[in-house]
Write a protein that holds these residues in place. Structure first.
Motif, PDB file in Angstrom:
ATOM      1  N   GLU A  80      76.702  58.874   9.949  1.00  0.00           N
ATOM      2  CA  GLU A  80      76.126  59.762   8.939  1.00  0.00           C
ATOM      3  C   GLU A  80      74.698  60.156   9.304  1.00  0.00           C
ATOM      4  O   GLU A  80      74.266  61.289   9.016  1.00  0.00           O
ATOM      5  CB  GLU A  80      76.162  59.083   7.573  1.00  0.00           C
ATOM      6  N   THR A  81      73.977  59.256   9.946  1.00  0.00           N
ATOM      7  CA  THR A  81      72.607  59.567  10.366  1.00  0.00           C
ATOM      8  C   THR A  81      72.590  60.766  11.306  1.00  0.00           C
ATOM      9  O   THR A  81      71.836  61.733  11.110  1.00  0.00           O
ATOM     10  CB  THR A  81      71.976  58.352  11.069  1.00  0.00           C
ATOM     11  N   PHE A  82      73.416  60.719  12.338  1.00  0.00           N
ATOM     12  CA  PHE A  82      73.440  61.831  13.299  1.00  0.00           C
ATOM     13  C   PHE A  82      74.032  63.091  12.673  1.00  0.00           C
ATOM     14  O   PHE A  82      73.578  64.204  12.968  1.00  0.00           O
ATOM     15  CB  PHE A  82      74.227  61.415  14.544  1.00  0.00           C
ATOM     16  N   ARG A  83      75.000  62.936  11.785  1.00  0.00           N
ATOM     17  CA  ARG A  83      75.621  64.098  11.139  1.00  0.00           C
ATOM     18  C   ARG A  83      74.632  64.818  10.224  1.00  0.00           C
ATOM     19  O   ARG A  83      74.667  66.048  10.105  1.00  0.00           O
ATOM     20  CB  ARG A  83      76.852  63.656  10.343  1.00  0.00           C
ATOM     21  N   GLN A  84      73.768  64.072   9.554  1.00  0.00           N
ATOM     22  CA  GLN A  84      72.794  64.722   8.681  1.00  0.00           C
ATOM     23  C   GLN A  84      71.749  65.481   9.491  1.00  0.00           C
ATOM     24  O   GLN A  84      71.145  66.429   8.987  1.00  0.00           O
ATOM     25  CB  GLN A  84      72.116  63.694   7.770  1.00  0.00           C
ATOM     26  N   LEU A  85      71.551  65.079  10.738  1.00  0.00           N
ATOM     27  CA  LEU A  85      70.571  65.752  11.585  1.00  0.00           C
ATOM     28  C   LEU A  85      71.151  66.958  12.308  1.00  0.00           C
ATOM     29  O   LEU A  85      70.424  67.900  12.625  1.00  0.00           O
ATOM     30  CB  LEU A  85      69.998  64.753  12.602  1.00  0.00           C
ATOM     31  N   SER A  86      72.452  66.925  12.583  1.00  0.00           N
ATOM     32  CA  SER A  86      73.085  68.065  13.249  1.00  0.00           C
ATOM     33  C   SER A  86      74.596  67.999  13.056  1.00  0.00           C
ATOM     34  O   SER A  86      75.212  66.958  13.324  1.00  0.00           O
ATOM     35  CB  SER A  86      72.768  68.075  14.746  1.00  0.00           C
ATOM     36  N   THR A  87      75.174  69.109  12.642  1.00  0.00           N
ATOM     37  CA  THR A  87      76.627  69.186  12.511  1.00  0.00           C
ATOM     38  C   THR A  87      77.297  69.373  13.867  1.00  0.00           C
ATOM     39  O   THR A  87      78.535  69.338  13.956  1.00  0.00           O
ATOM     40  CB  THR A  87      77.021  70.351  11.588  1.00  0.00           C
ATOM     41  N   ARG A 114      67.725  66.554  20.582  1.00  0.00           N
ATOM     42  CA  ARG A 114      66.728  66.266  19.544  1.00  0.00           C
ATOM     43  C   ARG A 114      67.336  65.457  18.405  1.00  0.00           C
ATOM     44  O   ARG A 114      66.718  64.512  17.899  1.00  0.00           O
ATOM     45  CB  ARG A 114      66.140  67.567  19.011  1.00  0.00           C
ATOM     46  N   ALA A 115      68.532  65.807  17.986  1.00  0.00           N
ATOM     47  CA  ALA A 115      69.184  65.088  16.895  1.00  0.00           C
ATOM     48  C   ALA A 115      69.498  63.650  17.306  1.00  0.00           C
ATOM     49  O   ALA A 115      69.316  62.710  16.524  1.00  0.00           O
ATOM     50  CB  ALA A 115      70.460  65.803  16.477  1.00  0.00           C
ATOM     51  N   VAL A 116      69.965  63.471  18.533  1.00  0.00           N
ATOM     52  CA  VAL A 116      70.293  62.133  19.016  1.00  0.00           C
ATOM     53  C   VAL A 116      69.041  61.255  19.055  1.00  0.00           C
ATOM     54  O   VAL A 116      69.045  60.111  18.597  1.00  0.00           O
ATOM     55  CB  VAL A 116      70.950  62.204  20.403  1.00  0.00           C
ATOM     56  N   LEU A 117      67.955  61.790  19.583  1.00  0.00           N
ATOM     57  CA  LEU A 117      66.722  61.012  19.700  1.00  0.00           C
ATOM     58  C   LEU A 117      66.079  60.750  18.341  1.00  0.00           C
ATOM     59  O   LEU A 117      65.548  59.673  18.084  1.00  0.00           O
ATOM     60  CB  LEU A 117      65.741  61.736  20.621  1.00  0.00           C
ATOM     61  N   THR A 118      66.133  61.741  17.468  1.00  0.00           N
ATOM     62  CA  THR A 118      65.543  61.581  16.143  1.00  0.00           C
ATOM     63  C   THR A 118      66.277  60.532  15.324  1.00  0.00           C
ATOM     64  O   THR A 118      65.661  59.743  14.599  1.00  0.00           O
ATOM     65  CB  THR A 118      65.557  62.925  15.393  1.00  0.00           C
TER      66      THR A 118
END
Length: 291
Positions: free
Chosen positions: A68-75, A103-107
């Protein structure tokens, strides 16, 4: 893959709790300006492939929150799971692979690892306690000694480790403690007051410190569960014999990995330990970029 697909099948955690916990964690980390490091150093179109690895053996929990963390940052993030919550894994096992915008992965890296590390630590410690009860009827359960704001997640992790949940809050069961007894004027008055006011589905548990108090509780026939607080092993055995199955018995206080097997052997039904949640060591997990 939906986060709910990786939830432990016999544990309780609302999908809304997952969404809300991740949102709050990301808000805390991203603040007002977002991930300034990744934005400053990684071009927007850059893609990344990463692997979430268990660096120690134990019980995994929290994978739905990582997803959910990665999904909220990028679909556009694609995630493949190689384990699900409640699985026992060896050190070095890959549990998730993540591909998508770098960027989404690192964030999301630290937030995802925080969830999995914290919850897997609780699940792993709980599983260790449970192993020490093998061959007995006793169940190990958690308490309300949880991290503020993370209780639902931490209690879920206890279930992932094979433990059971005590009440979730002040609103789902009555637990009469020594201070309630003192203020209400004694064991019988406090039990009579509780029984007169609650609905038929609400259980009543009362804490006692001595065998004499247990006898008084049994004489009222008004309690469903008795919490045996800080009793030694001989006293626990006497309590089991005295109650003779009339109430559920829960041992509490001094419940450690060193003492749990001896407590289980006394015949009590449950033992509760705050250490499952307040003292669980962090589980070692890492996110490695697969260049």
């Amino acid at each position: 893959m939906l986060p709910s697909a990786l939830l432990h099948p016999d544990a309780f955690l609302s999908p809304l709790a997952i969404t809300d916990a991740v949102r709050r964690a990301l808000d805390e980390d991203l603040g007002r300006a977002g991930d300034v490091t990744s934005v400053a150093t990684i071009p927007e179109a850059t893609q990344a492939h990463a692997i979430l690895v268990a660096r120690q053996a134990g019980v995994i929990a929290g994978l739905p929150l990582a997803i959910e963390t990665f999904r909220q940052l990028s679909t556009d993030v694609a995630i493949t799971a190689h384990a699900r919550d409640g699985d026992t894994v060896a050190a070095g096992i890959q549990v998730l692979t993540i591909s998508g915008p770098a960027r989404a992965v690192l964030t999301g890296e630290r937030t995802a690892l925080n969830f999995v590390g914290r919850l897997s630590g609780i699940a792993t410690l709980t599983a260790d306690y449970v192993r020490h009860t093998a061959g007995t009827k006793m169940r190990i359960c958690c308490t309300r000694k949880t991290t503020p704001g993370l209780r639902a997640l931490e209690k879920y992790a206890v279930r992932c480790g094979g433990g059971f949940n005590h009440r979730f809050g002040l609103d789902d069961a009555i637990l009469i403690k020594d201070n309630h007894i003192a203020v209400a004027g004694g064991i019988r008055p406090v039990l009579e007051a509780a029984r007169a006011k609650i609905g038929h589905l609400v259980k009543i548990e009362i804490e006692v410190d001595t065998i004499d108090q247990l006898r008084e509780v049994l004489d009222t026939n008004l309690a469903d569960v008795v919490l045996l607080d800080n009793m030694d092993l001989d006293t626990l055995k006497k309590a089991v014999a005295m109650s003779a199955g009339r109430v559920v018995l829960e041992a509490s206080g001094g419940v450690t990995r060193e003492s749990i097997s001896r407590i289980a052997a006394t015949g009590v039904d449950y033992a509760s330990s705050g250490a499952l949640t307040h003292s669980a060591p962090n589980f070692d997990v890492a996110l490695d970029i697969d260049a």
